[in-house]
Each structure stands twice: as structure tokens, then as C-alpha cells.
Scaffold this motif. Structure first.
Motif, short mmCIF file in Angstrom:
data_model
loop_
_atom_site.label_atom_id
_atom_site.label_comp_id
_atom_site.label_asym_id
_atom_site.label_seq_id
_atom_site.Cartn_x
_atom_site.Cartn_y
_atom_site.Cartn_z
N ILE A 263 -8.58 7.82 0.15
CA ILE A 263 -8.43 6.94 -0.80
C ILE A 263 -8.86 5.57 -0.59
O ILE A 263 -7.87 5.05 0.42
N ASP B 127 -8.48 1.78 -1.68
CA ASP B 127 -7.76 0.81 -2.45
C ASP B 127 -8.83 -0.45 -2.83
O ASP B 127 -9.12 -1.20 -1.92
N THR C 259 -8.27 -2.31 -5.38
CA THR C 259 -7.72 -3.43 -6.38
C THR C 259 -7.77 -4.99 -5.95
O THR C 259 -7.62 -5.76 -7.00
N ALA D 248 -1.48 9.95 -11.06
CA ALA D 248 -2.08 9.79 -9.60
C ALA D 248 -2.07 11.14 -8.84
O ALA D 248 -2.93 11.59 -8.34
N ILE E 107 0.89 0.45 -2.48
CA ILE E 107 0.63 1.81 -2.57
C ILE E 107 1.65 2.54 -2.03
O ILE E 107 1.65 3.96 -1.76
N LEU F 50 -9.12 3.35 -5.79
CA LEU F 50 -8.16 2.89 -6.71
C LEU F 50 -8.51 1.29 -7.29
O LEU F 50 -8.93 0.49 -6.32
N LEU G 195 -9.37 5.85 -10.14
CA LEU G 195 -8.20 5.96 -10.65
C LEU G 195 -7.65 4.62 -10.76
O LEU G 195 -7.67 3.70 -9.88
N GLU G 196 -7.21 4.14 -11.96
CA GLU G 196 -6.80 3.01 -12.47
C GLU G 196 -5.44 2.84 -11.60
O GLU G 196 -4.46 3.78 -11.66
N TRP G 197 -5.23 1.82 -10.94
CA TRP G 197 -3.88 1.32 -10.36
C TRP G 197 -3.38 0.14 -10.50
O TRP G 197 -4.35 -0.75 -10.24
N GLU H 243 -12.89 0.50 -13.90
CA GLU H 243 -13.03 2.00 -13.41
C GLU H 243 -14.49 2.30 -13.62
O GLU H 243 -15.12 3.20 -12.82
N SER I 124 -5.90 0.72 2.54
CA SER I 124 -5.57 -0.35 1.72
C SER I 124 -5.43 -1.73 2.50
O SER I 124 -4.33 -1.74 3.31
#
Length: 244
Positions: free
Chosen positions: A77, A79, A81, A124, A43, A101, A115-117, A107, A37
Motif C-alpha cells: 500500500i 500513500d 496523498t 478500505a 494512516i 492511497l 483507494l481514495e484516502w 483516483e 507513507s
């Protein structure tokens, strides 16, 4: 009851999470998750929730960090976003499932696991645990330390305990030793004679069909179909090996 507030950019996350974690509780097993991220503060609540649930969590800032290709893990994972990296990491590079994310509305971007974050911690963690449980584990892999892993199985050599997707499987000592022997053999075929020697030693003079009886019982307890094996495959005329 725990309240965590994170602020990052335009997003502010306020999470109230009921965590079933008693003081002094020890983690019997650990699986590793790598989070990438560019804005780790966004997060933080996810990091805390996973750590409390006995995950070993590592956080990186950049997808192209060369260390990422050298670290063994059970899930990545990433990120997204804040947008897409100029050099996005691919599943083929890390040989692990990647969960992305994404911002609400992003999505449907072609990725298999999104995963929507921000979202609730419960949602989650549920998504993450499903992905981790179906992954063969690279971290703490076969033959290292006191834990052996095969897909969703965790074999604790010290405590003589087997767990499948987190639930304990009751095995006899013979069944445990047979599974242990197959795992330690690194995927190679073990003959029935080799398996008898591993379990009972060279002084055992019973028939080799006793191995088949115990394997049948072991498969039943693991819910393993011999015609389409997930854990133990039969090599006709020879013996057994770990299934692909």
C-alpha cells in the motif's frame, strides 16, 4: 466500538469502527501487508484496523528504501496523498499488487488499484481484502513453517485445515495429504506412483486410478475446473502438479 482520531497535515480522520474481535481471540493465519507513507500518522487508523484483523503490517517512510525489495508480503500500500515520489516503486520490482492511497479527485491517475484516502475503514478493508485474497502469497510461502499457501488457499499442516478465501474447506485425510504433497513438491510434477507412496507409503498395493478418484473429489471441493485449473493441473500420462 472504537474511536480513533488522527491528524496529519490538513486532513483529520475521525473513525468509529465496529470491530468483531473477541478478547482472547487468536489469529489462525497471518498475511503481511507493507504500507509506505511519508506521514504514518495519517494512516494510523488503517494500521490498527488491519492489525486487529490478523494482518502483519509493516510501515515504511520512503518508497526507495532498499529494504522494501527484500521483504516478502501479500500486498503493498503506497500513500500518494502528499504527491508522487521522485523514485516511485513499481509492481515489477516487488512482484506484488500495489494499492495506491490518493487524495479525492486523484483516483484516475493510471494506476490499476487506487483507494481514495481518507475514507471509512470498512471501505478500505473491503478493498484490501479483495486484493489480498486473489494474490498468490509470498509471505509464509510453500514449504516454510506450518502453513502452506497457494493463491487464496491456506493449508494448516498442524491442524490439518484448509481454507479458501478465509472459508474452511472440508477435506478427507487422503485429499488433504494429496494437496499437501503437491504443494511440498514445489510445482514439479508428481507421478501417480509418487503420490500413492506419499499418501499411503510403500506398502500400498492399490491401483493408480485411486489417485484420480481422490483428485477428482479434491477438485470438486476446491471448485477447481480441470479444463482451466486454478490449483491442480493434470500432466497427461504422468500425474499432477500445482497449476501456474
Amino acid at each position: 466500538m472504537q474511536r480513533i482520531e488522527d491528524s496529519g497535515g490538513k486532513n483529520k480522520i475521525s473513525v468509529i469502527d465496529d470491530i468483531d474481535f473477541e478478547e482472547g481471540q487468536l489469529c489462525e493465519t497471518t498475511r503481511r501487508i507493507v504500507i509506505v507513507s511519508p506521514q504514518p500518522a495519517s494512516i494510523r487508523s488503517l494500521f490498527v484496523a488491519l492489525s486487529i484483523r490478523c494482518y502483519d503490517v509493516l510501515v515504511f517512510h520512503h518508497e526507495h528504501d532498499p529494504l522494501l525489495l527484500t521483504i516478502e508480503s501479500d500486498l503493498f500500500i503506497v500513500d500518494r496523498t502528499l504527491g508522487v515520489s521522485s523514485e516511485p516503486i513499481e509492481e515489477s520490482e516487488v512482484n506484488r499488487t500495489i494499492l495506491y492511497l490518493c487524495k479525492p479527485g486523484d483516483e484516475n491517475n493510471g494506476h490499476a488499484h487506487v483507494l481514495e484516502w481518507p475514507c471509512t475503514i470498512e471501505r478500505a478493508v473491503e478493498k484490501i481484502e479483495k486484493l489480498v485474497s486473489r494474490n498468490p502469497s509470498a509471505y509464509g510461502s510453500q514449504g516454510s513453517g506450518e502453513l502452506l499457501r497457494l493463491k487464496d488457499l491456506v493449508v494448516d499442516l498442524k491442524r490439518i485445515i484448509v481454507r479458501k478465501a478465509g472459508s474452511k474447506v472440508e477435506l478427507t485425510k487422503t485429499e488433504f495429504d494429496l494437496l499437501k504433497g503437491l504443494l511440498l513438491n514445489g510445482g514439479g510434477v508428481m507421478t501417480r506412483e509418487e503420490m500413492m507412496s506419499f499418501v499411503w507409503g510403500d506398502s500400498y498395493f492399490g491401483g493408480s486410478n485411486s489417485i484420480d478418484v481422490h483428485i477428482k473429489s479434491l477438485r470438486r471441493k476446491l471448485d477447481d475446473n480441470p479444463r482451466n485449473p486454478k490449483y491442480i493441473a493434470t500432466v497427461r500420462g504422468v500425474g499432477y502438479r500445482i497449476a501456474d
